[in-house]
Write a protein that holds these residues in place. Structure first.
Motif, PDB file in Angstrom:
ATOM      1  N   ARG A   1      -6.420   3.856   3.346  1.00  0.00           N
ATOM      2  CA  ARG A   1      -5.083   4.424   3.597  1.00  0.00           C
ATOM      3  C   ARG A   1      -4.664   5.476   2.561  1.00  0.00           C
ATOM      4  O   ARG A   1      -3.994   6.436   2.897  1.00  0.00           O
ATOM      5  N   THR A   2      -5.071   5.279   1.281  1.00  0.00           N
ATOM      6  CA  THR A   2      -4.543   6.166   0.221  1.00  0.00           C
ATOM      7  C   THR A   2      -5.632   6.938  -0.518  1.00  0.00           C
ATOM      8  O   THR A   2      -5.310   7.757  -1.376  1.00  0.00           O
ATOM      9  N   GLN A   3      -6.881   6.628  -0.217  1.00  0.00           N
ATOM     10  CA  GLN A   3      -8.030   7.212  -0.952  1.00  0.00           C
ATOM     11  C   GLN A   3      -8.031   6.797  -2.426  1.00  0.00           C
ATOM     12  O   GLN A   3      -8.677   7.424  -3.258  1.00  0.00           O
ATOM     13  N   ILE A   4      -7.284   5.757  -2.766  1.00  0.00           N
ATOM     14  CA  ILE A   4      -7.292   5.258  -4.149  1.00  0.00           C
ATOM     15  C   ILE A   4      -8.268   4.086  -4.223  1.00  0.00           C
ATOM     16  O   ILE A   4      -8.154   3.115  -3.469  1.00  0.00           O
TER      17      ILE A   4
ATOM     18  N   GLY B   1       0.739   4.130  -2.814  1.00  0.00           N
ATOM     19  CA  GLY B   1       0.562   5.541  -2.449  1.00  0.00           C
ATOM     20  C   GLY B   1       1.616   6.425  -3.106  1.00  0.00           C
ATOM     21  O   GLY B   1       1.342   7.565  -3.477  1.00  0.00           O
TER      22      GLY B   1
ATOM     23  N   LEU C   1      -6.729  -0.424   1.093  1.00  0.00           N
ATOM     24  CA  LEU C   1      -5.997   0.514   0.228  1.00  0.00           C
ATOM     25  C   LEU C   1      -6.738   1.844   0.140  1.00  0.00           C
ATOM     26  O   LEU C   1      -6.134   2.921   0.230  1.00  0.00           O
ATOM     27  N   GLU C   2      -8.049   1.761  -0.014  1.00  0.00           N
ATOM     28  CA  GLU C   2      -8.823   2.996  -0.147  1.00  0.00           C
ATOM     29  C   GLU C   2      -8.771   3.823   1.151  1.00  0.00           C
ATOM     30  O   GLU C   2      -8.615   5.037   1.117  1.00  0.00           O
TER      31      GLU C   2
ATOM     32  N   MET D   1       0.837  -1.210   0.000  1.00  0.00           N
ATOM     33  CA  MET D   1       0.000   0.000   0.000  1.00  0.00           C
ATOM     34  C   MET D   1       0.871   1.258   0.000  1.00  0.00           C
ATOM     35  O   MET D   1       0.535   2.249  -0.636  1.00  0.00           O
ATOM     36  N   GLU D   2       1.980   1.176   0.709  1.00  0.00           N
ATOM     37  CA  GLU D   2       2.875   2.339   0.741  1.00  0.00           C
ATOM     38  C   GLU D   2       3.398   2.644  -0.659  1.00  0.00           C
ATOM     39  O   GLU D   2       3.425   3.803  -1.101  1.00  0.00           O
TER      40      GLU D   2
ATOM     41  N   LYS E   1       0.821   6.705  -7.008  1.00  0.00           N
ATOM     42  CA  LYS E   1      -0.401   7.473  -7.303  1.00  0.00           C
ATOM     43  C   LYS E   1      -0.998   7.099  -8.663  1.00  0.00           C
ATOM     44  O   LYS E   1      -1.136   7.945  -9.560  1.00  0.00           O
TER      45      LYS E   1
END
Ligand code: SF4
Length: 274
Positions: free
Chosen positions: A265-268, A226, A262-263, A222-223, A229
């Motif tokens: 933590r990263t809003q993706i 992020g 994932l969403e 996930m990092e 992007k």
């Protein structure tokens, strides 16, 4: 079948998975694709044999037999003349296709950027698309291992979408799940992504002999996502017969849990393909 499968054929039966065979020809399909609709394929890697810089155990094309130092001399790369002729003919014929072609997918028998004249081949694909299938988006699937070449990155920026494989957020998992043939690392591929306009990340998750679903490894993945992007993330389970024995399909719940983590933590947002 109750016993664990020992061969790819047995796995197809045991796991009710589809079996992929290497494609023949430079232009193939169109075929129905879960993500790309009616998808016309372009294979720059020659007939019948996988040519790749990774040896992912889940690969549906089987093991990578050709070593990197033999690729230049042994891979049956088609010439630019052959590519040009096949594109003109194939794209002209596909213009009549019903339903219409939704995407042109450059993928085929392995890693397309390994073609020694990949940039010129991309120019031919764009030209043939403009002549015969105007407006049809071109997608290149890549494992990212050639992104240290500026020429490869420039060529990838000429197409509409770049689908980048990223299954691991640390080098231990990267080596297990992608088995790069040459020395490579997560940070090297990350650096190669920077010159790209944008990417769609596609990530495969498996369990069993190789497992990239453990919580600390998902944190690392996930990092990395992020940092990249991406414009989208596609999360895949194993839907085809893998190259190696001992793998297990990742259940749907786990894939959706990874997507929601994932969403958070990263809003993706991601799409899941179990
Ligand atoms: S990068 Fe793609 S073609 Fe190459 S081994 Fe992995 S799954 Fe197969």
């Amino acid at each position: 079948m109750s016993a664990k499968p020992k061969s790819r054929d047995e796995f197809a039966e045991y796991g009710a998975l589809r079996y992929t065979r290497p494609v023949a020809g430079i232009v193939y399909g169109p075929n129905a694709s879960r993500r790309l609709g009616n998808s016309l394929g372009v294979n720059l890697l020659g007939d019948g044999q996988k040519v790749c810089s990774f040896d992912c155990p889940y690969c549906d094309l089987g093991r990578t037999e050709m070593r990197l130092n033999r690729i230049k001399s042994d891979a049956p790369f088609p010439s630019l003349e052959a590519i040009d002729g096949a594109l003109r003919e194939g794209f002209r014929a596909a213009h009549q296709s019903v339903p219409k072609v939704d995407h042109i997918a450059v993928s085929g028998n392995g890693e397309p950027t390994l073609h020694p004249l990949f940039g010129d081949a991309v120019d031919l694909i764009v030209r043939a698309r403009d002549a015969h299938l105007p407006g049809t988006p071109i997608v290149v699937f890549t494992n990212g291992a050639s992104l240290d070449s500026r020429r490869v990155a420039d060529a990838l920026n000429k197409v509409d979408e770049r689908f980048l494989k990223f299954d691991a957020g640390n080098d231990r998992v990267f080596k297990a799940i992608n088995a790069p043939l040459a020395r490579s690392s997560v940070s090297k591929i990350l650096a190669g992504v920077r010159p790209l306009k944008d990417v769609v990340v596609q990530s495969f998750f498996v369990r069993g002999a190789v497992d990239n679903t453990q919580a600390p490894d998902i944190d690392d993945w996930m990092e990395v996502i992020g940092l990249i992007k991406p414009k989208a993330v596609h999360i895949h389970g194993m839907s085809r017969v893998p190259a190696s024995n001992g793998l297990e399909r990742c259940d749907e719940d786990t894939l959706y849990t990874i997507a929601s983590r994932l969403e958070r933590r990263t809003q993706i947002k991601s799409l899941v393909f179990p």
